[in-house]
Design a protein around this motif. Structure first.
Motif, PDB file in Angstrom:
ATOM      1  N   VAL A 126       0.862  -1.182   0.000  1.00  0.00           N
ATOM      2  CA  VAL A 126       0.000   0.000   0.000  1.00  0.00           C
ATOM      3  C   VAL A 126       0.894   1.226   0.000  1.00  0.00           C
ATOM      4  CG1 VAL A 126      -1.726   1.308   1.296  1.00  0.00           C
ATOM      5  CG2 VAL A 126      -1.893  -1.192   1.162  1.00  0.00           C
ATOM      6  N   VAL A 127       0.550   2.203  -0.843  1.00  0.00           N
ATOM      7  CA  VAL A 127       1.363   3.404  -1.024  1.00  0.00           C
ATOM      8  C   VAL A 127       0.484   4.630  -0.825  1.00  0.00           C
ATOM      9  CG1 VAL A 127       2.688   4.747  -2.695  1.00  0.00           C
ATOM     10  CG2 VAL A 127       2.947   2.256  -2.616  1.00  0.00           C
ATOM     11  N   THR A 128       1.003   5.605  -0.091  1.00  0.00           N
ATOM     12  CA  THR A 128       0.304   6.885   0.046  1.00  0.00           C
ATOM     13  C   THR A 128       1.153   7.979  -0.564  1.00  0.00           C
ATOM     14  OG1 THR A 128       1.256   7.396   2.213  1.00  0.00           O
ATOM     15  CG2 THR A 128      -0.797   6.128   2.182  1.00  0.00           C
ATOM     16  N   SER A 129       0.487   9.020  -1.066  1.00  0.00           N
ATOM     17  CA  SER A 129       1.222  10.165  -1.591  1.00  0.00           C
ATOM     18  C   SER A 129       1.848  10.926  -0.429  1.00  0.00           C
ATOM     19  CB  SER A 129       0.298  11.074  -2.394  1.00  0.00           C
ATOM     20  OG  SER A 129      -0.780  11.511  -1.593  1.00  0.00           O
ATOM     21  N   GLU A 130       2.845  11.739  -0.716  1.00  0.00           N
ATOM     22  CA  GLU A 130       3.579  12.422   0.356  1.00  0.00           C
ATOM     23  C   GLU A 130       2.702  13.386   1.141  1.00  0.00           C
ATOM     24  OE1 GLU A 130       6.719  14.836  -1.308  1.00  0.00           O
ATOM     25  OE2 GLU A 130       5.674  14.931  -3.221  1.00  0.00           O
ATOM     26  N   ASP A 131       1.600  13.846   0.508  1.00  0.00           N
ATOM     27  CA  ASP A 131       0.684  14.722   1.240  1.00  0.00           C
ATOM     28  C   ASP A 131      -0.479  13.944   1.859  1.00  0.00           C
ATOM     29  OD1 ASP A 131      -0.711  13.970  -0.988  1.00  0.00           O
ATOM     30  OD2 ASP A 131      -1.000  16.000  -1.778  1.00  0.00           O
ATOM     31  N   ASN A 132      -0.406  12.583   1.770  1.00  0.00           N
ATOM     32  CA  ASN A 132      -1.437  11.697   2.333  1.00  0.00           C
ATOM     33  C   ASN A 132      -2.819  11.902   1.707  1.00  0.00           C
ATOM     34  OD1 ASN A 132       0.269  10.352   4.251  1.00  0.00           O
ATOM     35  ND2 ASN A 132       0.218  12.234   5.482  1.00  0.00           N
ATOM     36  N   ALA A 133      -2.876  12.510   0.546  1.00  0.00           N
ATOM     37  CA  ALA A 133      -4.166  12.786  -0.072  1.00  0.00           C
ATOM     38  C   ALA A 133      -4.711  11.589  -0.832  1.00  0.00           C
ATOM     39  CB  ALA A 133      -4.043  13.982  -1.021  1.00  0.00           C
ATOM     40  N   ASN A 134      -3.835  10.689  -1.326  1.00  0.00           N
ATOM     41  CA  ASN A 134      -4.268   9.555  -2.132  1.00  0.00           C
ATOM     42  C   ASN A 134      -3.549   8.295  -1.693  1.00  0.00           C
ATOM     43  OD1 ASN A 134      -6.076  10.691  -4.377  1.00  0.00           O
ATOM     44  ND2 ASN A 134      -4.302  12.070  -4.450  1.00  0.00           N
ATOM     45  N   THR A 135      -4.242   7.167  -1.863  1.00  0.00           N
ATOM     46  CA  THR A 135      -3.683   5.872  -1.481  1.00  0.00           C
ATOM     47  C   THR A 135      -3.777   4.921  -2.678  1.00  0.00           C
ATOM     48  OG1 THR A 135      -4.493   6.255   0.762  1.00  0.00           O
ATOM     49  CG2 THR A 135      -3.760   4.024   0.227  1.00  0.00           C
ATOM     50  N   TYR A 136      -2.778   4.060  -2.790  1.00  0.00           N
ATOM     51  CA  TYR A 136      -2.675   3.158  -3.938  1.00  0.00           C
ATOM     52  C   TYR A 136      -2.251   1.771  -3.471  1.00  0.00           C
ATOM     53  CZ  TYR A 136      -2.248   7.722  -6.251  1.00  0.00           C
ATOM     54  OH  TYR A 136      -2.458   9.000  -6.662  1.00  0.00           O
ATOM     55  N   VAL A 137      -2.453   0.781  -4.375  1.00  0.00           N
ATOM     56  CA  VAL A 137      -1.917  -0.557  -4.142  1.00  0.00           C
ATOM     57  C   VAL A 137      -1.055  -0.925  -5.341  1.00  0.00           C
ATOM     58  CG1 VAL A 137      -3.913  -1.739  -5.163  1.00  0.00           C
ATOM     59  CG2 VAL A 137      -2.442  -2.953  -3.525  1.00  0.00           C
ATOM     60  N   ALA A 138       0.069  -1.587  -5.080  1.00  0.00           N
ATOM     61  CA  ALA A 138       1.027  -1.930  -6.125  1.00  0.00           C
ATOM     62  C   ALA A 138       0.720  -3.308  -6.699  1.00  0.00           C
ATOM     63  CB  ALA A 138       2.450  -1.900  -5.581  1.00  0.00           C
ATOM     64  N   ALA A 139       0.813  -3.432  -8.029  1.00  0.00           N
ATOM     65  CA  ALA A 139       0.644  -4.723  -8.707  1.00  0.00           C
ATOM     66  C   ALA A 139       1.376  -4.679 -10.035  1.00  0.00           C
ATOM     67  CB  ALA A 139      -0.829  -5.031  -8.941  1.00  0.00           C
ATOM     68  N   GLY A 140       2.318  -5.591 -10.218  1.00  0.00           N
ATOM     69  CA  GLY A 140       2.998  -5.716 -11.496  1.00  0.00           C
ATOM     70  C   GLY A 140       3.745  -4.480 -11.940  1.00  0.00           C
ATOM     71  N   GLY A 141       4.394  -3.784 -11.012  1.00  0.00           N
ATOM     72  CA  GLY A 141       5.143  -2.590 -11.373  1.00  0.00           C
ATOM     73  C   GLY A 141       4.283  -1.370 -11.581  1.00  0.00           C
ATOM     74  N   SER A 142       3.004  -1.444 -11.257  1.00  0.00           N
ATOM     75  CA  SER A 142       2.084  -0.325 -11.436  1.00  0.00           C
ATOM     76  C   SER A 142       1.377  -0.039 -10.120  1.00  0.00           C
ATOM     77  CB  SER A 142       1.072  -0.663 -12.531  1.00  0.00           C
ATOM     78  OG  SER A 142       0.261   0.447 -12.831  1.00  0.00           O
ATOM     79  N   LEU A 143       0.759   1.138 -10.038  1.00  0.00           N
ATOM     80  CA  LEU A 143       0.014   1.533  -8.852  1.00  0.00           C
ATOM     81  C   LEU A 143      -1.441   1.797  -9.221  1.00  0.00           C
ATOM     82  CD1 LEU A 143       2.545   3.979  -7.149  1.00  0.00           C
ATOM     83  CD2 LEU A 143       1.870   1.719  -6.314  1.00  0.00           C
ATOM     84  N   PHE A 144      -2.373   1.286  -8.386  1.00  0.00           N
ATOM     85  CA  PHE A 144      -3.801   1.466  -8.626  1.00  0.00           C
ATOM     86  C   PHE A 144      -4.410   2.263  -7.469  1.00  0.00           C
ATOM     87  CE2 PHE A 144      -2.554  -2.165 -11.076  1.00  0.00           C
ATOM     88  CZ  PHE A 144      -3.230  -1.991 -12.274  1.00  0.00           C
ATOM     89  N   TRP A 145      -5.148   3.296  -7.829  1.00  0.00           N
ATOM     90  CA  TRP A 145      -5.727   4.206  -6.850  1.00  0.00           C
ATOM     91  C   TRP A 145      -6.826   3.523  -6.049  1.00  0.00           C
ATOM     92  CZ3 TRP A 145     -10.616   6.960  -6.783  1.00  0.00           C
ATOM     93  CH2 TRP A 145     -10.654   8.013  -5.834  1.00  0.00           C
ATOM     94  N   ILE A 146      -6.756   3.663  -4.722  1.00  0.00           N
ATOM     95  CA  ILE A 146      -7.742   3.058  -3.830  1.00  0.00           C
ATOM     96  C   ILE A 146      -8.706   4.099  -3.283  1.00  0.00           C
ATOM     97  CG2 ILE A 146      -8.069   1.773  -1.679  1.00  0.00           C
ATOM     98  CD1 ILE A 146      -5.221   0.714  -1.994  1.00  0.00           C
ATOM     99  N   GLY A 147      -8.213   5.275  -2.976  1.00  0.00           N
ATOM    100  CA  GLY A 147      -9.001   6.246  -2.230  1.00  0.00           C
ATOM    101  C   GLY A 147      -8.626   6.170  -0.762  1.00  0.00           C
ATOM    102  N   ASN A 148      -9.374   6.852   0.095  1.00  0.00           N
ATOM    103  CA  ASN A 148      -9.029   6.896   1.511  1.00  0.00           C
ATOM    104  C   ASN A 148     -10.144   6.419   2.429  1.00  0.00           C
ATOM    105  OD1 ASN A 148      -6.342   7.787   1.397  1.00  0.00           O
ATOM    106  ND2 ASN A 148      -7.027   9.889   0.979  1.00  0.00           N
ATOM    107  N   ASP A 149     -11.156   5.771   1.865  1.00  0.00           N
ATOM    108  CA  ASP A 149     -12.214   5.233   2.711  1.00  0.00           C
ATOM    109  C   ASP A 149     -11.631   4.134   3.597  1.00  0.00           C
ATOM    110  OD1 ASP A 149     -14.450   2.836   2.871  1.00  0.00           O
ATOM    111  OD2 ASP A 149     -15.274   4.862   3.209  1.00  0.00           O
ATOM    112  N   PRO A 150     -11.765   4.260   4.934  1.00  0.00           N
ATOM    113  CA  PRO A 150     -11.133   3.289   5.847  1.00  0.00           C
ATOM    114  C   PRO A 150     -11.569   1.851   5.591  1.00  0.00           C
ATOM    115  CG  PRO A 150     -11.885   5.217   7.051  1.00  0.00           C
ATOM    116  CD  PRO A 150     -12.438   5.347   5.672  1.00  0.00           C
TER     117      PRO A 150
END
Length: 637
Positions: A176-200
């Motif tokens: 799981v990856v977050t942007s440096e400003d914590n505004a967006n969250t992603y999950v890594a798969a196959g060298g790519s990142l997919f946007w998740i959002g921030n819903d807990p």
């Protein structure tokens, strides 16, 4: 590119910063990139420093512009200069954006090419970096490029790196990856990142996945620009498809998919998952990404030409060529294709590619034509064998194949030499071809013993020793390179006969001066031009010309000038630059001049008698008179 002006070491900075710079280290890369594809002196002009068209001068001025430091050592030590300016040393694996790569320590290192300075843009692992630097091509320009520094290179942080907080590079699958400003969250798969959002609640699914895979729930923080570079999709805008052979799954679904040829294919069963090697590898990515840009049947995957593909639940093997799937209808052609013999030099084509049944069905359903039979030709320099390993086979043809067994080790080496390559193929592949006669060593094969250097002619099941290089040239028609080098053990059990001998009658001999003679009836006949030489080689058994010393050629008396015999099928000849056309009677070696050079009339004359003229008259070219037996350049009419 590595030379630094001496004025750099003579320049005195205003002062030294004794601690690491209180600025973001990666700003050094940003500032340096602002000069990309521009003359490097611009940075030092802006910094009001001397020089700037050399790699170290450029980097020093960038550091000064960003952080006020100016790396300098009174003793001229480049590495020590970074330390005195407040830098802290790191290493290749830990280097981050904005770090300095310094290879070499003093100006004198430039004389041996062991001096260069660059700024890291991206650490790509395995000591490979994207960098920005100056004068890399000795032209004083700033460029961005890939750089693999020598192992002696050292690495320096000049600013604050926050290396424990900011991740650079490509995250592992499931992270799981977050942007440096914590505004967006992603999950890594196959060298790519997919946007998740921030819903807990949504995020928890991916945190659990990361916990299961890595025993950690701590997300990685990445800079937004680094995320954008590898982002797979945000909302419905595709950016980067995961790497091939990435296994993926959507939340709440048991169906798994595999990325193959940049397209997501459905995995139909647990058996197929096992066949593809995907057990416990699926990465959960947000719903909608698959349907958005990976399973659109209007955009079919493009299978690489020459790839042999096979699904577990479809018996057929297929080879891809353009928009067609060629059916490999037997295991011999399938093994040939899987070994990469049809498409040499491409590593990805040298193996069987396991794919899903859904991929093949989609290709067939949406337009790929499979009504073709695949073909492949085995190389002649490889000895093939089945799992038993007892016999070696030569496989020839191209579907259908035939196979010939080498009858013993000597026959194998006789054909392939000591460097023969062995390759195992499947039982079905080795047994399917029709069996032809055994391969024995052919007569007039020439062999060299690797251990003794002696050469032999194999003839009448005997080895005949070749006594000299001249004899070898004669026997091989001037091509001793055809010898097969084989080991001493291959000769064991093969009986010796008389020494090999060679008669130069009918051979072409080349004197040291370059003149070539045809040996005929015990005389040497001079070959007057290249046309006659080519004609003799083409129409007789003389072979190539054999280099010989003058003394050997002088043993033969001078004969007539060499000629090339007319073939029976030749009816007309014409001299170069002449309009006359000649009728040839090959049995009498007589040339008859036709009174007309018109091609249409010649075609008529083929079926009618030709008017005769005085064969030895003035109208007969000297080069074509029977007494000379010399043929000039000709052409068919």
């Amino acid at each position: 590119m590595f030379l630094a002006f001496l004025t750099l070491t003579l320049c005195r900075p205003l002062g030294h910063a004794k601690a690491i710079g209180n600025y973001d280290n990666n700003k050094l890369a940003d500032k340096a990139l602002s000069y990309a594809d521009m003359p490097a002196i611009g940075a030092c002009k802006e910094a009001d420093k001397p020089g700037g068209d050399q790699c170290r001068q450029f980097v020093n001025c960038i550091i000064y512009l960003v952080g006020g430091q100016y790396p300098y050592d009174p003793g001229g030590d480049y590495q020590k200069g970074f330390a005195l300016a407040g830098g802290t040393e790191t290493n290749s694996s830990s280097a981050v954006r904005g770090d300095i790569i310094q290879y070499g320590s003093h100006d004198s290192d430039a004389k041996t090419g062991h001096l260069h300075t660059a700024i890291v843009i991206e650490n790509r692992g395995n000591n490979t970096f994207m960098v920005v630097d100056a004068n890399f091509r000795y032209d004083g320009m700033v460029r961005q490029h890939i750089y693999r520094p020598p192992t002696a290179a050292r690495f320096w942080h000049m600013g604050t790196t926050n290396s424990s907080d900011i991740f650079t590079g490509t995250p592992d699958d499931g992270k799981v990856v977050t942007s440096e400003d914590n505004a967006n969250t992603y999950v890594a798969a196959g060298g790519s990142l997919f946007w998740i959002g921030n819903d807990p609640n949504t995020l928890q699914v991916y945190i659990n996945q990361m916990q299961h895979r890595y025993g950690s729930t701590e997300a990685l923080r990445m800079r937004t620009r680094d995320i954008r570079a590898i982002e797979g999709s945000k909302s419905v805008n595709p950016r980067r498809t995961p790497n091939d052979n990435t296994f993926i799954q959507e939340p709440g679904s048991f169906t798994q998919y595999i990325v193959e040829y940049q397209h997501a294919s459905t995995i139909s069963s647990l058996n197929e998952l096992d066949y593809l090697g995907g057990n416990n590898k699926a990465v959960m990515i947000p719903a909608g990404n698959l349907a958005t840009f990976m399973m659109d049947t209007s955009h079919l995957p493009t299978v690489n030409n020459g790839h042999l593909i096979k699904a577990q639940d479809i018996p057929a093997y297929y080879e891809s060529e353009g928009s067609n799937l060629y059916h490999a209808d037997n295991m011999t052609v399938a093994d040939c294709l899987a070994s990469g013999y049809k498409y040499t030099g491409t590593e990805s084509q040298s193996a069987l590619h396991k794919v899903t049944a859904s991929l093949i069905m989609n290709l067939l359903y949406y337009g790929h034509d499979a009504n073709h039979i695949a073909n492949c030709q085995f190389p002649a320099d490889v000895a093939f064998y089945g799992p038993s390993g007892a016999e070696r086979w030569y496989i020839e043809g191209g579907n259908p194949y035939t196979r010939s067994r080498y009858d013993n080790a000597f026959a194998l080496r006789c054909w392939l030499g000591s460097d023969a390559k062995d390759l195992q193929i499947s039982t079905a592949a080795i047994n399917q071809p029709t069996t032809a006669e055994e391969r024995t060593c052919p007569d007039n094969t020439y062999l060299r013993n690797n251990q003794t250097g002696q050469s032999y002619q194999f003839k009448d099941q005997l080895l005949h020793y070749v006594q000299s290089s001249d004899a070898l040239s004669c026997l091989t028609n001037g091509h001793p390179e055809i010898l097969k080098n084989i080991d001493q053990t291959a000769f064991d059990g093969i009986p010796l006969g008389d020494d090999a001998s060679c008669d130069y009658e009918g051979k072409l001999l080349q004197a040291p001066s370059g003149k070539i003679y045809l040996i005929t009836d015990g005389t040497k006949q001079y070959v007057a031009n290249q046309q006659i030489l080519a004609c003799i080689i083409d129409r007789t058994d003389s072979g190539g010309f054999i280099p010989m010393p003058d003394a050997a050629i002088a043993e033969y008396a001078d004969g007539e000038v060499a000629y090339c015999p007319y073939p029976d099928e030749m009816h007309f000849v014409q001299e170069t630059g002449q309009t006359e056309i000649w009728r040839v009677l090959t049995t009498a070696r007589v040339s008859i001049l036709l009174p007309c050079a018109n091609l249409k009339m010649i075609l008529v004359l083929r079926s009618t008698p030709c008017p005769l003229v005085n064969l030895m008259g003035t109208n007969t070219p000297e080069s074509l008179r029977p007494t000379k037996k010399v043929v000039m350049q000709y052409k068919y009419a």
